[in-house]
Motif scaffolding. Structure first.
Motif, PDB file in Angstrom:
ATOM      1  N   GLY A 116       0.842  -1.198   0.000  1.00 13.74           N
ATOM      2  CA  GLY A 116       0.000   0.000   0.000  1.00 13.74           C
ATOM      3  C   GLY A 116       0.870   1.238   0.000  1.00 13.74           C
ATOM      4  N   SER A 117       0.249   2.373   0.229  1.00 12.62           N
ATOM      5  CA  SER A 117       0.989   3.633   0.213  1.00 12.62           C
ATOM      6  C   SER A 117       1.691   3.915   1.538  1.00 12.62           C
ATOM      7  N   GLN A 118       1.315   3.209   2.595  1.00 11.13           N
ATOM      8  CA  GLN A 118       1.941   3.388   3.899  1.00 11.13           C
ATOM      9  C   GLN A 118       2.985   2.302   4.137  1.00 11.13           C
ATOM     10  N   TRP A 119       4.117   2.665   4.679  1.00 11.69           N
ATOM     11  CA  TRP A 119       5.211   1.718   4.909  1.00 11.69           C
ATOM     12  C   TRP A 119       5.137   1.055   6.272  1.00 11.69           C
ATOM     13  N   ILE A 120       4.182   1.454   7.126  1.00 11.31           N
ATOM     14  CA  ILE A 120       4.184   0.999   8.511  1.00 11.31           C
ATOM     15  C   ILE A 120       4.096  -0.520   8.641  1.00 11.31           C
ATOM     16  N   LEU A 121       3.322  -1.190   7.794  1.00 11.04           N
ATOM     17  CA  LEU A 121       3.184  -2.644   7.890  1.00 11.04           C
ATOM     18  C   LEU A 121       4.540  -3.326   7.699  1.00 11.04           C
ATOM     19  N   GLY A 122       5.350  -2.833   6.793  1.00 10.07           N
ATOM     20  CA  GLY A 122       6.645  -3.446   6.515  1.00 10.07           C
ATOM     21  C   GLY A 122       7.705  -3.174   7.560  1.00 10.07           C
ATOM     22  N   LYS A 123       7.391  -2.337   8.559  1.00  7.32           N
ATOM     23  CA  LYS A 123       8.369  -1.992   9.580  1.00  7.32           C
ATOM     24  C   LYS A 123       7.873  -2.266  10.997  1.00  7.32           C
ATOM     25  N   SER A 124       6.729  -2.937  11.133  1.00  6.87           N
ATOM     26  CA  SER A 124       6.095  -3.010  12.453  1.00  6.87           C
ATOM     27  C   SER A 124       5.770  -4.410  12.934  1.00  6.87           C
ATOM     28  N   LEU A 125       6.330  -5.426  12.328  1.00  7.71           N
ATOM     29  CA  LEU A 125       6.017  -6.791  12.749  1.00  7.71           C
ATOM     30  C   LEU A 125       6.716  -7.133  14.064  1.00  7.71           C
ATOM     31  N   ASP A 126       6.229  -8.174  14.707  1.00 10.77           N
ATOM     32  CA  ASP A 126       6.863  -8.637  15.946  1.00 10.77           C
ATOM     33  C   ASP A 126       8.349  -8.882  15.704  1.00 10.77           C
ATOM     34  N   ASN A 127       9.156  -8.497  16.655  1.00 12.49           N
ATOM     35  CA  ASN A 127      10.611  -8.673  16.656  1.00 12.49           C
ATOM     36  C   ASN A 127      11.340  -7.751  15.697  1.00 12.49           C
ATOM     37  N   PHE A 128      10.655  -6.802  15.069  1.00 14.53           N
ATOM     38  CA  PHE A 128      11.321  -5.814  14.231  1.00 14.53           C
ATOM     39  C   PHE A 128      11.868  -4.706  15.128  1.00 14.53           C
ATOM     40  N   ALA A 129      12.842  -3.962  14.626  1.00 12.29           N
ATOM     41  CA  ALA A 129      13.458  -2.827  15.322  1.00 12.29           C
ATOM     42  C   ALA A 129      14.211  -3.230  16.589  1.00 12.29           C
ATOM     43  N   PRO A 130      15.037  -4.280  16.515  1.00 13.13           N
ATOM     44  CA  PRO A 130      15.846  -4.614  17.686  1.00 13.13           C
ATOM     45  C   PRO A 130      16.835  -3.492  17.988  1.00 13.13           C
ATOM     46  N   ILE A 131      17.152  -3.335  19.270  1.00 13.52           N
ATOM     47  CA  ILE A 131      18.119  -2.314  19.688  1.00 13.52           C
ATOM     48  C   ILE A 131      19.149  -2.940  20.622  1.00 13.52           C
ATOM     49  N   GLY A 132      20.272  -2.256  20.772  1.00 17.96           N
ATOM     50  CA  GLY A 132      21.314  -2.706  21.698  1.00 17.96           C
ATOM     51  C   GLY A 132      22.682  -2.512  21.096  1.00 17.96           C
ATOM     52  N   PRO A 133      23.713  -2.999  21.633  1.00 18.61           N
ATOM     53  CA  PRO A 133      23.789  -3.875  22.799  1.00 18.61           C
ATOM     54  C   PRO A 133      23.833  -3.121  24.121  1.00 18.61           C
ATOM     55  N   THR A 134      24.018  -1.797  24.069  1.00 17.22           N
ATOM     56  CA  THR A 134      24.112  -1.009  25.283  1.00 17.22           C
ATOM     57  C   THR A 134      23.641   0.402  24.986  1.00 17.22           C
ATOM     58  N   ILE A 135      23.408   1.162  26.006  1.00 16.09           N
ATOM     59  CA  ILE A 135      23.053   2.571  25.868  1.00 16.09           C
ATOM     60  C   ILE A 135      24.191   3.384  26.456  1.00 16.09           C
ATOM     61  N   VAL A 136      24.661   4.355  25.697  1.00  9.91           N
ATOM     62  CA  VAL A 136      25.728   5.224  26.202  1.00  9.91           C
ATOM     63  C   VAL A 136      25.190   6.636  26.370  1.00  9.91           C
ATOM     64  N   SER A 137      25.745   7.342  27.300  1.00 12.86           N
ATOM     65  CA  SER A 137      25.390   8.733  27.555  1.00 12.86           C
ATOM     66  C   SER A 137      26.049   9.620  26.503  1.00 12.86           C
ATOM     67  N   PRO A 138      25.386  10.706  26.111  1.00 18.96           N
ATOM     68  CA  PRO A 138      26.034  11.637  25.175  1.00 18.96           C
ATOM     69  C   PRO A 138      27.389  12.129  25.689  1.00 18.96           C
ATOM     70  N   ASP A 139      27.524  12.209  27.010  1.00 18.84           N
ATOM     71  CA  ASP A 139      28.796  12.649  27.590  1.00 18.84           C
ATOM     72  C   ASP A 139      29.906  11.618  27.385  1.00 18.84           C
ATOM     73  N   ASP A 140      29.522  10.361  27.159  1.00 16.02           N
ATOM     74  CA  ASP A 140      30.493   9.283  27.002  1.00 16.02           C
ATOM     75  C   ASP A 140      30.622   8.828  25.549  1.00 16.02           C
ATOM     76  N   PHE A 141      30.109   9.630  24.615  1.00 11.98           N
ATOM     77  CA  PHE A 141      30.090   9.218  23.215  1.00 11.98           C
ATOM     78  C   PHE A 141      30.651  10.320  22.340  1.00 11.98           C
ATOM     79  N   ASP A 142      31.570   9.965  21.458  1.00 11.34           N
ATOM     80  CA  ASP A 142      32.215  10.918  20.551  1.00 11.34           C
ATOM     81  C   ASP A 142      31.506  10.901  19.196  1.00 11.34           C
ATOM     82  N   PHE A 143      30.357  11.564  19.128  1.00 11.15           N
ATOM     83  CA  PHE A 143      29.550  11.599  17.908  1.00 11.15           C
ATOM     84  C   PHE A 143      30.359  12.099  16.711  1.00 11.15           C
ATOM     85  N   ASP A 144      31.156  13.123  16.916  1.00 12.10           N
ATOM     86  CA  ASP A 144      31.888  13.750  15.810  1.00 12.10           C
ATOM     87  C   ASP A 144      32.846  12.798  15.108  1.00 12.10           C
ATOM     88  N   ASN A 145      33.311  11.777  15.791  1.00 13.21           N
ATOM     89  CA  ASN A 145      34.275  10.857  15.191  1.00 13.21           C
ATOM     90  C   ASN A 145      33.751   9.426  15.042  1.00 13.21           C
TER      91      ASN A 145
END
Length: 128
Positions: A15-44
């Motif tokens: 269809g015209s909406q992409w949500i079905l193709g991106k919203s199934l169970d187990n889609f969008a896994p995240i990890g392995p850890t979360i870092v603070s912006p203070d501990d992350f060098d985005f620029d490099n």
């Protein structure tokens, strides 16, 4: 953190909406850890995506069209963000969509996708 913005193209284009193709169970896994912006060098930092060990995407985060602060500012004009909310910020060039499919092919059962961001780690997902 890292998020794998999985798409089921066979469903996404029904269809015209992409949500079905991106919203199934187990889609969008995240990890392995979360870092603070203070501990992350985005620029490099660099993001690298491999499929079965073959590099498919690689870029400096500085090459993002919209930086995280701008994305948060835009989204928060329309959505009340809560602690713990996750915003997927996009993907570097290299996705199969729009490419020569005969060279890359879609993901199939058994494929392993690894996404690494320097300073965060590596998220590994095997597709079934």
């Amino acid at each position: 953190t890292i998020g794998n913005d999985v798409s089921a193209r066979s469903l996404q284009f029904r269809g015209s909406q992409w949500i079905l193709g991106k919203s199934l169970d187990n889609f969008a896994p995240i990890g392995p850890t979360i870092v603070s912006p203070d501990d992350f060098d985005f620029d490099n930092a660099t993001i690298t995506t491999t499929v079965n060990g073959e590099i498919r995407q690689q870029a400096k985060l500085q090459q993002m069209m919209f930086k995280p602060d701008a994305i948060i500012e835009f989204v928060s004009q329309y959505i009340t963000l809560q602690e713990g909310d996750i915003i997927f910020t996009g993907t570097p060039s290299g996705v199969v969509l729009g490419k020569n499919e005969s060279k890359y092919g879609w993901l199939k059962s058994g494929d392993t996708v690894s996404i690494s961001i320097s300073g965060i780690g590596t998220l590994v997902n095997q597709f079934k």
